[in-house]
Design a protein around this motif. Structure first.
Motif, mmCIF file in Angstrom:
data_model
loop_
_atom_site.group_PDB
_atom_site.id
_atom_site.type_symbol
_atom_site.label_atom_id
_atom_site.label_comp_id
_atom_site.label_asym_id
_atom_site.label_seq_id
_atom_site.Cartn_x
_atom_site.Cartn_y
_atom_site.Cartn_z
ATOM 1 N N SER A 1 0.837 -1.218 0.000
ATOM 2 C CA SER A 1 0.000 0.000 0.000
ATOM 3 C C SER A 1 0.860 1.251 0.000
ATOM 4 O O SER A 1 0.579 2.228 -0.714
ATOM 5 C CB SER A 1 -0.925 0.024 1.224
ATOM 6 N N GLY A 2 1.951 1.221 0.826
ATOM 7 C CA GLY A 2 2.871 2.365 0.897
ATOM 8 C C GLY A 2 3.553 2.614 -0.448
ATOM 9 O O GLY A 2 3.680 3.766 -0.886
ATOM 10 N N ILE A 3 3.976 1.544 -1.124
ATOM 11 C CA ILE A 3 4.638 1.675 -2.440
ATOM 12 C C ILE A 3 3.659 2.266 -3.459
ATOM 13 O O ILE A 3 4.013 3.191 -4.215
ATOM 14 C CB ILE A 3 5.162 0.300 -2.915
ATOM 15 N N LEU A 4 2.426 1.750 -3.464
ATOM 16 C CA LEU A 4 1.421 2.252 -4.401
ATOM 17 C C LEU A 4 1.096 3.724 -4.131
ATOM 18 O O LEU A 4 0.973 4.536 -5.056
ATOM 19 C CB LEU A 4 0.131 1.410 -4.303
ATOM 20 N N ASP A 5 0.970 4.053 -2.830
ATOM 21 C CA ASP A 5 0.647 5.437 -2.442
ATOM 22 C C ASP A 5 1.762 6.388 -2.886
ATOM 23 O O ASP A 5 1.502 7.469 -3.431
ATOM 24 C CB ASP A 5 0.455 5.497 -0.924
ATOM 25 N N SER A 6 3.011 5.950 -2.648
ATOM 26 C CA SER A 6 4.169 6.777 -3.030
ATOM 27 C C SER A 6 4.218 6.963 -4.554
ATOM 28 O O SER A 6 4.456 8.076 -5.045
ATOM 29 C CB SER A 6 5.445 6.097 -2.529
ATOM 30 N N PHE A 7 3.956 5.876 -5.286
ATOM 31 C CA PHE A 7 3.992 5.925 -6.748
ATOM 32 C C PHE A 7 2.916 6.871 -7.294
ATOM 33 O O PHE A 7 3.178 7.703 -8.163
ATOM 34 C CB PHE A 7 3.771 4.503 -7.283
ATOM 35 N N ILE A 8 1.693 6.760 -6.721
ATOM 36 C CA ILE A 8 0.588 7.630 -7.168
ATOM 37 C C ILE A 8 0.871 9.100 -6.822
ATOM 38 O O ILE A 8 0.658 10.004 -7.644
ATOM 39 C CB ILE A 8 -0.744 7.174 -6.543
#
Length: 314
Positions: free
Chosen positions: A290-297
């Motif tokens: 979730s953290g990786i996706l949030d950072s990417f977005i």
């Protein structure tokens, strides 16, 4: 076992079992059902061998005369009597007496019992039919074999042979499909490698062989209930009839041998600590992804905004 022979009639198909301890069961009929099949595989009739007897209408007695109303029936064994008191009251009894002597029954129509019961007529009536044979067989825990083959089996000079004279055929089509074959009870996760196996004969005659390695298996479930069963592996071989050599007996043979190794399966509950560790690993994994996706977005959106602002200024 549950095996289908699309081109072998039930009247000529027999099952034999033997092992290295010297024990033999010839023409096994108990706990076995045969289903007659037409050319399309539809069931014509299901029957258990050896059940019921034909009605006796003035049959021939041992002394040569016909049965009188006040006499007890005692049929001739046509020279195969073991003692003076022996009687053969059915075609099967005569064939059995001949088998014990190691003789072949060349023409069943000359035997009063076989003629009366329509033995050859039954074979002719079932010509072109198939047979589904199923049931179970008890075997010793030593190496041995069981086989499905046409004809009546008997021992002659310590050699296992089948009497095929009555069928007057040069070759037999032993094409077959194994619907099910298992050594022991079902247990969760068992794979029987011969279930659903189909083989079609292309050569005129021969012997199809399965070499089976049986592995004893113990399965214990969560509640402590134990199932004693077996698994097996298999290799296959077709032995054709070579010209100029002794013709091999047509049939489907299952040669089995037991492995000295036993496999044990035990079903257990997972401990609470192990469960908690798994839950933490799942939660941590979800949080990280979730953290990786949030950072990417977030960074992607920021870069798009920057480009849009630069476009406006230009």
């Amino acid at each position: 076992f549950d095996v289908t022979f699309p081109a072998l009639a039930c009247s000529i198909l027999s099952l034999d079992a033997m092992d290295i301890s010297g024990e033999q069961h010839l023409d096994v009929k108990h706990d076995i059902i045969k289903k007659r099949l037409d050319s399309h595989g539809n069931v014509i009739e299901a029957r258990q061998d050896g059940i019921g007897a034909p009605k006796i209408e003035k049959p021939l007695q041992r002394h040569g005369g016909r049965l009188e109303h006040n006499e007890t029936y005692c049929g001739s064994c046509y020279g195969a009597e073991a003692s003076d008191d022996d009687c053969c009251n059915s075609c099967e009894d005569v064939r059995e007496a001949y088998r014990k002597k190691g003789w072949a029954l060349s023409n069943p129509d000359l035997i009063d019992q076989c003629k009366r019961e329509g033995f050859l007529q039954k074979i002719k009536d079932e010509e072109g039919e198939g047979c589904n044979i199923y049931g179970f067989l008890e075997v010793n825990k030593v190496a041995g074999n069981f086989h499905f083959a046409p004809g009546k089996s008997f021992q002659q000079s310590n050699v296992h042979v089948h009497d095929l004279l009555a069928f007057q055929k040069e070759s037999f089509n032993i094409s077959h499909k194994i619907n099910r074959l298992a050594f022991g009870d079902y247990f969760p996760g068992v794979v029987n490698p011969l279930d659903g196996v189909h083989w079609t004969q292309e050569q005129p005659s021969g012997m199809y062989q399965y070499f089976i390695k049986v592995v004893p298996t113990v399965y214990t479930d969560v509640s402590g209930h134990t199932i004693q069963s077996n698994q097996f592996s298999v290799t296959e071989h077709f032995k054709g009839a070579d010209i100029g050599r002794l013709q091999s007996l047509p049939g489907v043979f299952f040669f089995y041998d037991l492995s000295p190794i036993k496999v044990t399966f035990t079903e257990q509950h997972v401990s609470f600590l192990h469960f908690l560790t798994n839950v933490c690993a799942i939660v941590g994994g979800v949080f990280t992804v979730s953290g990786i996706l949030d950072s990417f977005i977030y960074h992607g959106q920021k870069a798009i905004k920057k480009k849009m602002e630069l476009g406006k200024f230009n």
